[in-house]
Motif scaffolding. Structure first.
Motif, PDB file in Angstrom:
ATOM      1  N   GLY A 187       0.813  -1.207   0.000  1.00 23.76           N
ATOM      2  CA  GLY A 187       0.000   0.000   0.000  1.00 23.76           C
ATOM      3  C   GLY A 187       0.848   1.258   0.000  1.00 23.76           C
ATOM      4  O   GLY A 187       2.084   1.214   0.120  1.00 23.76           O
ATOM      5  N   THR A 188       0.183   2.409  -0.089  1.00 27.75           N
ATOM      6  CA  THR A 188       0.885   3.691  -0.169  1.00 27.75           C
ATOM      7  C   THR A 188       1.753   3.943   1.056  1.00 27.75           C
ATOM      8  O   THR A 188       2.900   4.393   0.939  1.00 27.75           O
ATOM      9  CB  THR A 188      -0.128   4.838  -0.330  1.00 27.75           C
ATOM     10  OG1 THR A 188      -0.892   4.622  -1.516  1.00 27.75           O
ATOM     11  CG2 THR A 188       0.583   6.179  -0.429  1.00 27.75           C
ATOM     12  N   ARG A 189       1.237   3.644   2.240  1.00 24.05           N
ATOM     13  CA  ARG A 189       2.014   3.866   3.470  1.00 24.05           C
ATOM     14  C   ARG A 189       3.296   3.039   3.454  1.00 24.05           C
ATOM     15  O   ARG A 189       4.370   3.542   3.778  1.00 24.05           O
ATOM     16  CB  ARG A 189       1.154   3.524   4.687  1.00 24.05           C
ATOM     17  CG  ARG A 189       1.941   3.452   6.006  1.00 24.05           C
ATOM     18  CD  ARG A 189       1.024   3.147   7.179  1.00 24.05           C
ATOM     19  NE  ARG A 189       1.733   2.559   8.295  1.00 24.05           N
ATOM     20  CZ  ARG A 189       2.441   3.251   9.191  1.00 24.05           C
ATOM     21  NH1 ARG A 189       2.549   4.561   9.065  1.00 24.05           N
ATOM     22  NH2 ARG A 189       3.040   2.643  10.191  1.00 24.05           N
ATOM     23  N   SER A 190       3.194   1.779   3.074  1.00 24.51           N
ATOM     24  CA  SER A 190       4.378   0.918   3.063  1.00 24.51           C
ATOM     25  C   SER A 190       5.358   1.330   1.978  1.00 24.51           C
ATOM     26  O   SER A 190       6.577   1.253   2.170  1.00 24.51           O
ATOM     27  CB  SER A 190       3.960  -0.547   2.879  1.00 24.51           C
ATOM     28  OG  SER A 190       3.214  -0.996   3.988  1.00 24.51           O
ATOM     29  N   SER A 219      12.838   8.055  -6.823  1.00 24.18           N
ATOM     30  CA  SER A 219      12.865   7.771  -8.257  1.00 24.18           C
ATOM     31  C   SER A 219      13.051   6.276  -8.515  1.00 24.18           C
ATOM     32  O   SER A 219      12.325   5.689  -9.326  1.00 24.18           O
ATOM     33  CB  SER A 219      13.996   8.562  -8.914  1.00 24.18           C
ATOM     34  OG  SER A 219      14.111   8.220 -10.276  1.00 24.18           O
ATOM     35  N   PHE A 220      14.004   5.666  -7.824  1.00 25.86           N
ATOM     36  CA  PHE A 220      14.275   4.251  -8.070  1.00 25.86           C
ATOM     37  C   PHE A 220      13.096   3.380  -7.659  1.00 25.86           C
ATOM     38  O   PHE A 220      12.624   2.535  -8.443  1.00 25.86           O
ATOM     39  CB  PHE A 220      15.529   3.815  -7.314  1.00 25.86           C
ATOM     40  CG  PHE A 220      15.884   2.371  -7.546  1.00 25.86           C
ATOM     41  CD1 PHE A 220      16.664   2.006  -8.629  1.00 25.86           C
ATOM     42  CD2 PHE A 220      15.417   1.370  -6.706  1.00 25.86           C
ATOM     43  CE1 PHE A 220      16.975   0.670  -8.870  1.00 25.86           C
ATOM     44  CE2 PHE A 220      15.717   0.038  -6.930  1.00 25.86           C
ATOM     45  CZ  PHE A 220      16.502  -0.314  -8.023  1.00 25.86           C
ATOM     46  N   LEU A 221      12.606   3.562  -6.438  1.00 24.53           N
ATOM     47  CA  LEU A 221      11.564   2.664  -5.934  1.00 24.53           C
ATOM     48  C   LEU A 221      10.222   2.895  -6.614  1.00 24.53           C
ATOM     49  O   LEU A 221       9.472   1.945  -6.845  1.00 24.53           O
ATOM     50  CB  LEU A 221      11.439   2.796  -4.418  1.00 24.53           C
ATOM     51  CG  LEU A 221      12.649   2.276  -3.642  1.00 24.53           C
ATOM     52  CD1 LEU A 221      12.476   2.513  -2.150  1.00 24.53           C
ATOM     53  CD2 LEU A 221      12.883   0.791  -3.909  1.00 24.53           C
ATOM     54  N   THR A 222       9.919   4.134  -6.950  1.00 24.66           N
ATOM     55  CA  THR A 222       8.685   4.387  -7.694  1.00 24.66           C
ATOM     56  C   THR A 222       8.758   3.728  -9.065  1.00 24.66           C
ATOM     57  O   THR A 222       7.790   3.134  -9.545  1.00 24.66           O
ATOM     58  CB  THR A 222       8.439   5.894  -7.840  1.00 24.66           C
ATOM     59  OG1 THR A 222       8.321   6.481  -6.534  1.00 24.66           O
ATOM     60  CG2 THR A 222       7.154   6.156  -8.616  1.00 24.66           C
ATOM     61  N   GLY A 223       9.943   3.804  -9.672  1.00 23.67           N
ATOM     62  CA  GLY A 223      10.121   3.148 -10.963  1.00 23.67           C
ATOM     63  C   GLY A 223       9.937   1.647 -10.880  1.00 23.67           C
ATOM     64  O   GLY A 223       9.308   1.033 -11.758  1.00 23.67           O
ATOM     65  N   GLU A 229       3.779  -3.111 -11.335  1.00 24.57           N
ATOM     66  CA  GLU A 229       2.336  -2.942 -11.581  1.00 24.57           C
ATOM     67  C   GLU A 229       2.014  -3.103 -13.065  1.00 24.57           C
ATOM     68  O   GLU A 229       1.009  -3.727 -13.422  1.00 24.57           O
ATOM     69  CB  GLU A 229       1.882  -1.576 -11.080  1.00 24.57           C
ATOM     70  CG  GLU A 229       0.376  -1.379 -11.149  1.00 24.57           C
ATOM     71  CD  GLU A 229      -0.069  -0.112 -10.467  1.00 24.57           C
ATOM     72  OE1 GLU A 229      -1.248  -0.052 -10.047  1.00 24.57           O
ATOM     73  OE2 GLU A 229       0.739   0.840 -10.344  1.00 24.57           O
ATOM     74  N   ARG A 230       2.873  -2.571 -13.911  1.00 22.32           N
ATOM     75  CA  ARG A 230       2.652  -2.687 -15.354  1.00 22.32           C
ATOM     76  C   ARG A 230       2.752  -4.145 -15.814  1.00 22.32           C
ATOM     77  O   ARG A 230       1.942  -4.621 -16.610  1.00 22.32           O
ATOM     78  CB  ARG A 230       3.681  -1.842 -16.099  1.00 22.32           C
ATOM     79  CG  ARG A 230       3.523  -1.881 -17.629  1.00 22.32           C
ATOM     80  CD  ARG A 230       4.628  -1.122 -18.331  1.00 22.32           C
ATOM     81  NE  ARG A 230       5.940  -1.736 -18.120  1.00 22.32           N
ATOM     82  CZ  ARG A 230       6.926  -1.187 -17.402  1.00 22.32           C
ATOM     83  NH1 ARG A 230       6.745  -0.009 -16.820  1.00 22.32           N
ATOM     84  NH2 ARG A 230       8.077  -1.807 -17.267  1.00 22.32           N
ATOM     85  N   ASP A 231       3.752  -4.856 -15.283  1.00 20.88           N
ATOM     86  CA  ASP A 231       4.003  -6.221 -15.743  1.00 20.88           C
ATOM     87  C   ASP A 231       3.087  -7.257 -15.107  1.00 20.88           C
ATOM     88  O   ASP A 231       2.832  -8.308 -15.708  1.00 20.88           O
ATOM     89  CB  ASP A 231       5.456  -6.614 -15.468  1.00 20.88           C
ATOM     90  CG  ASP A 231       6.452  -5.820 -16.300  1.00 20.88           C
ATOM     91  OD1 ASP A 231       6.030  -5.187 -17.293  1.00 20.88           O
ATOM     92  OD2 ASP A 231       7.646  -5.807 -15.950  1.00 20.88           O
ATOM     93  N   HIS A 232       2.621  -6.979 -13.885  1.00 23.01           N
ATOM     94  CA  HIS A 232       1.915  -8.017 -13.140  1.00 23.01           C
ATOM     95  C   HIS A 232       0.546  -7.593 -12.610  1.00 23.01           C
ATOM     96  O   HIS A 232      -0.148  -8.393 -11.982  1.00 23.01           O
ATOM     97  CB  HIS A 232       2.783  -8.505 -11.973  1.00 23.01           C
ATOM     98  CG  HIS A 232       4.151  -8.950 -12.401  1.00 23.01           C
ATOM     99  ND1 HIS A 232       4.348 -10.037 -13.218  1.00 23.01           N
ATOM    100  CD2 HIS A 232       5.378  -8.428 -12.152  1.00 23.01           C
ATOM    101  CE1 HIS A 232       5.660 -10.180 -13.443  1.00 23.01           C
ATOM    102  NE2 HIS A 232       6.294  -9.222 -12.819  1.00 23.01           N
ATOM    103  N   GLY A 233       0.156  -6.343 -12.836  1.00 23.35           N
ATOM    104  CA  GLY A 233      -1.184  -5.910 -12.496  1.00 23.35           C
ATOM    105  C   GLY A 233      -1.428  -5.602 -11.033  1.00 23.35           C
ATOM    106  O   GLY A 233      -2.559  -5.295 -10.648  1.00 23.35           O
ATOM    107  N   VAL A 234      -0.378  -5.651 -10.213  1.00 27.97           N
ATOM    108  CA  VAL A 234      -0.501  -5.369  -8.786  1.00 27.97           C
ATOM    109  C   VAL A 234       0.677  -4.501  -8.371  1.00 27.97           C
ATOM    110  O   VAL A 234       1.815  -4.735  -8.807  1.00 27.97           O
ATOM    111  CB  VAL A 234      -0.498  -6.666  -7.939  1.00 27.97           C
ATOM    112  CG1 VAL A 234      -0.568  -6.338  -6.449  1.00 27.97           C
ATOM    113  CG2 VAL A 234      -1.657  -7.562  -8.342  1.00 27.97           C
ATOM    114  N   ARG A 235       0.426  -3.505  -7.542  1.00 28.97           N
ATOM    115  CA  ARG A 235       1.523  -2.667  -7.041  1.00 28.97           C
ATOM    116  C   ARG A 235       2.132  -3.348  -5.818  1.00 28.97           C
ATOM    117  O   ARG A 235       1.463  -3.540  -4.804  1.00 28.97           O
ATOM    118  CB  ARG A 235       1.019  -1.280  -6.683  1.00 28.97           C
ATOM    119  CG  ARG A 235       2.136  -0.246  -6.562  1.00 28.97           C
ATOM    120  CD  ARG A 235       1.597   1.160  -6.668  1.00 28.97           C
ATOM    121  NE  ARG A 235       2.672   2.151  -6.757  1.00 28.97           N
ATOM    122  CZ  ARG A 235       3.308   2.483  -7.870  1.00 28.97           C
ATOM    123  NH1 ARG A 235       2.977   1.890  -8.997  1.00 28.97           N
ATOM    124  NH2 ARG A 235       4.275   3.381  -7.871  1.00 28.97           N
ATOM    125  N   GLY A 236       3.362  -3.732  -5.934  1.00 31.95           N
ATOM    126  CA  GLY A 236       3.960  -4.451  -4.825  1.00 31.95           C
ATOM    127  C   GLY A 236       5.386  -4.860  -5.116  1.00 31.95           C
ATOM    128  O   GLY A 236       6.037  -4.321  -6.005  1.00 31.95           O
TER     129      GLY A 236
END
Length: 244
Positions: A187-190, A219-223, A229-236
């Motif tokens: 999640g956003t907090r983590s 920059s690195f971690l957001t990337g 998320e783009r490759d697997h459909g989940v942000r994580g």
């Protein structure tokens, strides 16, 4: 095309993260650690070195002092209070029985259900060669997960060290693997705590370039998160998961 990964298992309460250097966990895995500690899970860090060879402008003794302090501060950001160092030599970790012995002892002491480590494969997705330290520690962690449960491997740890066999490692999760199989949703907090955790490695990040450490970390971690998320459909955080 989105490649669906399985979700990381959640029926565990205790984990041990085993990596080579300060900052290894912060380039991605720490965001998942933040999610897990928020859920009440107990996680400890074990580092094979103190990162003494990691900063060209600092002599090894000073680098080790600085990087150990930054690692402890970094771990605290994501809810990890136990951080241990083994004092293998940074840059020239030997992949062999001595390393397996040390990791086995740590597993027997901490008794984790989940073992976390970093990419042990030769490359990072075929694009860049992985370092010998990462490969050595990752492979030794996979081996030690089995060694820890066998009382006839390193039996002196039982006789003289007061340890007991631990066959309770159920999975080994490899962060940064070019062959991910599972994902831990973040999640956003983590995610923000993961960024703050990497930012704590200020001296190390400052030595990498002119960009402010917090900007580098974001920059690195957001990337990375965007790519997952783009490759697997989940942000994580993606892991290659080995069941035991």
């Amino acid at each position: 095309m989105v490649e669906k990964l399985e979700r990381m298992p959640e029926d565990w309460s205790r984990a041990l993260a085993v990596v080579a250097h300060p900052d290894d966990l912060e380039y991605g895995a720490a965001s998942a650690v933040a999610e897990w500690t928020d859920a009440g899970r107990d996680i400890a860090y074990l580092l094979a070195t103190r990162g003494e060879a990691g900063i060209d402008g600092l002599e090894p003794g000073e680098s080790a002092r600085v990087r150990e302090a930054e690692q402890r501060a970094s771990a605290d950001v994501v809810g990890v209070s136990v951080v241990e160092f083994l004092d293998h030599r940074d840059g020239v970790i030997e992949d062999g029985v001595a390393l397996r012995r040390d990791l086995t002892a740590a597993i027997r002491r901490h008794r984790p259900e989940l073992l976390i480590t970093l990419n042990h494969h030769d490359t990072w997705g075929g694009r860049a060669w992985n370092t010998p330290d990462h490969r050595a520690v990752g492979r030794a962690a996979l081996d030690a997960a089995g060694d820890a449960g066998n009382r006839w491997i390193f039996p002196d740890q039982l006789r003289e060290g007061g340890l007991e066999p631990w066959g309770g490692v159920r999975w080994v999760a490899v962060a940064g693997s070019p062959q991910p199989t599972h994902i831990a949703e973040v999640g956003t907090r983590s995610q923000e705590r993961g960024i703050a955790s990497l930012t704590e490695h200020r001296t190390y990040l400052a030595a990498l370039g002119d960009t402010e450490p917090g900007e580098q970390a974001r920059s690195f971690l957001t990337g990375i998160m965007d790519s997952v998320e783009r490759d697997h459909g989940v942000r994580g955080v993606a892991f290659e998961l080995y069941s035991r």
